[in-house]
Structures are given as C-alpha cells and as structure tokens.
Enzyme design. Sequence first.
Site, PDB file in Angstrom:
ATOM      1  N   PRO A  16      68.218   5.468  61.977  1.00 18.45           N
ATOM      2  CA  PRO A  16      68.703   6.946  62.051  1.00 18.45           C
ATOM      3  C   PRO A  16      70.105   6.749  61.593  1.00 18.45           C
ATOM      4  CG  PRO A  16      68.398   6.161  64.252  1.00 18.45           C
ATOM      5  CD  PRO A  16      68.065   5.006  63.341  1.00 18.45           C
ATOM      6  N   CYS A 101      75.942   5.782  71.719  1.00 12.05           N
ATOM      7  CA  CYS A 101      76.968   7.002  71.514  1.00 12.05           C
ATOM      8  C   CYS A 101      78.179   6.571  72.251  1.00 12.05           C
ATOM      9  CB  CYS A 101      76.514   8.330  71.649  1.00 12.05           C
ATOM     10  SG  CYS A 101      77.388   9.399  71.802  1.00 12.05           S
ATOM     11  N   GLY A 228      69.697   1.163  57.480  1.00 10.95           N
ATOM     12  CA  GLY A 228      70.093   2.551  57.503  1.00 10.95           C
ATOM     13  C   GLY A 228      70.920   2.772  56.107  1.00 10.95           C
TER      14      GLY A 228
HETATM   15  C1  LIG Z   1      76.654   8.144  59.329  1.00 12.74           C
HETATM   16  C2  LIG Z   1      75.815   7.328  60.319  1.00 12.74           C
HETATM   17  C3  LIG Z   1      75.178   7.873  61.161  1.00 12.74           C
HETATM   18  C4  LIG Z   1      74.470   7.241  62.251  1.00 12.74           C
HETATM   19  N1  LIG Z   1      73.664   7.965  63.140  1.00 12.74           N
HETATM   20  C5  LIG Z   1      73.158   7.070  64.192  1.00 12.74           C
HETATM   21  C6  LIG Z   1      72.317   8.098  65.153  1.00 12.74           C
HETATM   22  O1  LIG Z   1      72.021   9.470  64.880  1.00 12.74           O
HETATM   23  N2  LIG Z   1      71.338   7.063  66.247  1.00 12.74           N
HETATM   24  C7  LIG Z   1      71.722   5.790  65.916  1.00 12.74           C
HETATM   25  O2  LIG Z   1      71.222   5.224  66.967  1.00 12.74           O
HETATM   26  N3  LIG Z   1      72.429   5.351  65.135  1.00 12.74           N
HETATM   27  C8  LIG Z   1      73.180   6.003  64.253  1.00 12.74           C
HETATM   28  N4  LIG Z   1      73.881   5.106  63.389  1.00 12.74           N
HETATM   29  C9  LIG Z   1      73.801   3.627  63.325  1.00 12.74           C
HETATM   30  C10 LIG Z   1      72.910   3.098  62.125  1.00 12.74           C
HETATM   31  O3  LIG Z   1      71.452   3.539  62.612  1.00 12.74           O
HETATM   32  C11 LIG Z   1      72.821   1.644  62.044  1.00 12.74           C
HETATM   33  O4  LIG Z   1      72.691   0.984  63.394  1.00 12.74           O
HETATM   34  C12 LIG Z   1      74.092   1.159  61.603  1.00 12.74           C
HETATM   35  O5  LIG Z   1      74.670   1.942  60.721  1.00 12.74           O
HETATM   36  C13 LIG Z   1      73.917  -0.412  61.053  1.00 12.74           C
HETATM   37  O6  LIG Z   1      72.631  -0.465  60.207  1.00 12.74           O
HETATM   38  P1  LIG Z   1      72.899  -0.539  58.506  1.00 12.74           P
HETATM   39  O7  LIG Z   1      74.367  -1.317  58.237  1.00 12.74           O
HETATM   40  O8  LIG Z   1      71.688  -0.840  58.082  1.00 12.74           O
HETATM   41  O9  LIG Z   1      73.357   0.969  58.241  1.00 12.74           O
HETATM   42  C14 LIG Z   1      74.442   6.166  62.337  1.00 12.74           C
HETATM   43  C15 LIG Z   1      75.372   5.168  61.257  1.00 12.74           C
HETATM   44  C16 LIG Z   1      76.152   5.976  60.668  1.00 12.74           C
HETATM   45  C17 LIG Z   1      76.661   5.147  59.542  1.00 12.74           C
END
Ligand SMILES: Cc1cc2nc3c(=O)[nH]c(=O)nc-3n(C[C@H](O)[C@H](O)[C@H](O)COP(=O)(O)O)c2cc1C
Length: 402
Positions: A16, A101, A228
């Site tokens: 997400p 969070c 993500g």
């Molecule tokens: C813009 C943004 C919004 C995010 N929103 C959520 C969220 O709603 N819920 C959540 O569990 N993690 C959230 N994350 C964390 C991502 O799910 C993920 O754990 C993190 O970005 C690392 O993975 P990635 O490098 O593949 O993006 C968010 C991250 C970003 C950058």
Amino acid sequence: MRIGSLTISSNLFLSPLAGYTNLPFRLVVREIGGVGLCTTDLVNARSLLEKNKNAFKLIETRPADSPLAVQLFGSVPEEMRDAAARIESLGFASVDINMGCPVRKVCNVGGGSAMMIPQGGTQTAALVRGMVNAVKIPVTAKMRLGWDDDNLTAPDLARALEDAGIAAIFVHGRTRQQGFGGTVNLAGIRAVVQAVKNIPVIGNGDVITPQAAKKMLDDTGCAGVSIGRGAFYNPWIFQHTLDYLQSFRSSGRQSALTSNDSETNNEPTHVGCYEKRDGGLPPEPVFAERVRVMCRHLDLMVEVFGEEPGCRMFRKVAPWYAKRFGPCHEFNKRVVQVSTQAGFHEVLENYTRWRQQFLDSNGELQPRFRPPPLVASFMRETEPASTQREHIPVPKGPVEVW
Ligand SMILES: Cc1cc2nc3c(=O)[nH]c(=O)nc-3n(C[C@H](O)[C@H](O)[C@H](O)COP(=O)(O)O)c2cc1C
C-alpha cells in the site's frame, strides 16, 4: 501460494502507498499481470464503521481488482474487530493491520508503530486475536523491523502474532526511526522468517528490479516479496519478476546473483531498465507501450474520480512514467498543469514530437539519452542518481515515516 485459507496466483504483492495504489493503479498492474494480492491504502477502522464517505472511496473495488486486502488502521480492539467483520461481509479477500503509522495521537493510544514497542506486544496480540476470532478471512499484519535499532521487535512480535492466529506477516526491512533512509536490512527480514513456525513472511523494501526480488527471496528465505514504489517506477515489475524467477526454475541454472556474477561486480551491460545479467530478463517496454499503459491509467483515474479530480491526481503520477522516457523535462513541466483529458493528450502529443530529436534512425533513444538501469539499494553500495531515495516522493503528514 497460500495465506491462511486464501490461495493466490503468485508470491508477489503490491504494497500500500496511500494516495497512489488506488483502484486505477491496481487495475493497471493487474492488467499487465504477475501480482498475486493487492492491498488498499490504510483505512481508519472507526471511519469504516461510521460509513464515512471517504473511507468507502478508499475501499472502492471491482471484480477485476481481486483478490484484494483492506488495510485497517486503529488501536481500539472492538473497533478493529468490528471493522474486520465489516470487511469480510463486503466480500474482501483478507484484512491487513497497519503497524507502521507514526502519528503521535495514534501511537499514544497504542496504535500504528506503537504496536511494535516492546511493552505493546501483549496488547497487540490480544487485538489481533479478537480480529482473527471474528472473521474467517485471513488477517495479516504489516510491520517494520522495530521502533529503532535498539528495539528490533519484529521477530518476537511476529511469533506472538502467529500464536494469536495471524495468517502472514509483511515486513519492511527498516526500523521506524530509519524512515526511508539507509539500506534495507535483509538480515533483519531473515530474523523474522526464522522466528515464525508456519506462516509466510513477505519481505518488503526497495525492490525495484526482478534481480532485487530474487536476492530478497534468496537471502532472507521469505515466502514472497511485496513491492510499492518499484511498481510505480515500473508497473511491469510483477510480470517481469515472475518470468525471471521462472527462468531459474525451468532451466535449473544457478542464481545470477551468486558467486562472481553479482550486480555489484559485473560490468553493466544493461538492456533497458535492468542491468542485464542473463537471458532471464524480459526487454524493457518500448516508449509506445509505456504511453499506452500511462493513458490507460489516466482513463481509469477519470472513470473512478471524475475528469478534473482524476487529472489533477494524475499530475503526480505521470512523472513516474516519464522517468523511463529519456529526456522528459518538457513533459513534466506541462503535465503538472493538466486538468482535462484533452489537455493531457495535447501535452503528450507535443512531447512526443519534441522527443524525436533524441531518437536514432530506428526510432530508438540514442544510447546517451537512455535512462540508467535501476538498481536496488541493497544491490550496490552507491545508487545511481535515478534511484536515490530523495527522488521518490514521500508525502508529508501521517505517512511520512512508514
Ligand atoms: C507515499 C507512501 C505511502 C505509503 N502508504 C502506506 C500505507 O498506507 N500503509 C502501509 O502499511 N504502508 C505504507 N507505505 C509504506 C510502503 O507500503 C512500503 O512499506 C515502503 O514504501 C517500502 O517498500 P517499497 O520500497 O517497495 O516502496 C507508504 C509508503 C509511501 C512512500
């Protein structure tokens, strides 16, 4: 792959990203293929129970957007339990609990990241048990490695949550204190994998290439990988990763990432967006295909949010596609002003004409204008400028440090 009672078609997941991984984007990645399970943006459990309009917009879905998990956020066990039951009654595949969070008013009452502090483990397990007992669909948890380096609580918490009936753990290989800085800690993810008995652990963080997905799977023993921002760079990443992993299974060949053939010490002979190591990587989608998918994404944004709001929201999305267009400043500076679909197509047509000056006689970008290959943070010591964290927009506010 199985998550509790749910069977999914691949071990690749969409993480997400609040404000980004909405219904239109999920449909885009599902149409390309390769993703096993997607998750909604985080939704406040209480807002869902109060039938808040915005909360219901966050869980808007369609049959083609399946299977889908709803991510809940909250700290009151009764509300989390009832919200989980509501999600089940609405027909969703699973429910995920946000344990990342950082907002103080949430952490102060035991929600979000506070679910990971050492003193919070028993309460967190009790909250999870209440949810698990209330529904038949799988309940999963998404966490970081811990609050900070001195409190790497994820392995202990994962074990406690397994005892409480959680069906899978998603773990971002950084602490809350790390925010998005530094390298993803694969050993930390591995410690979570080793801590649980039977449930799958899904690794997450900085997977922006198929090679990075394979390295995370190989080095941590995790059962799947959740992506993500890598999906925003490259919505093809799920299908490419599946093809890449399959090429190892079908040929029985050794990992391209072991011994001397690692990303860190080979000469880059990149083809397209990945550093090319072997025959297992699909070619980079051509410009026309990137444009097709980008336009499809906008069509869906307009369908789901209406023309003006959809176009305005797309202003922050289109530059992600443009990262692989080659020179793109002419596109980026105009696309942030569009508010109609016709306006967007005019910007695109003008840009496509302007871009021709960078092409060779075959219509390909001349080599010196090609964007550098993507390399994950944990695959090399120095990242190329295009993949450094500050280039990835992390919004201010509640989602600042997940
Ligand atoms: C813009 C943004 C919004 C995010 N929103 C959520 C969220 O709603 N819920 C959540 O569990 N993690 C959230 N994350 C964390 C991502 O799910 C993920 O754990 C993190 O970005 C690392 O993975 P990635 O490098 O593949 O993006 C968010 C991250 C970003 C950058």
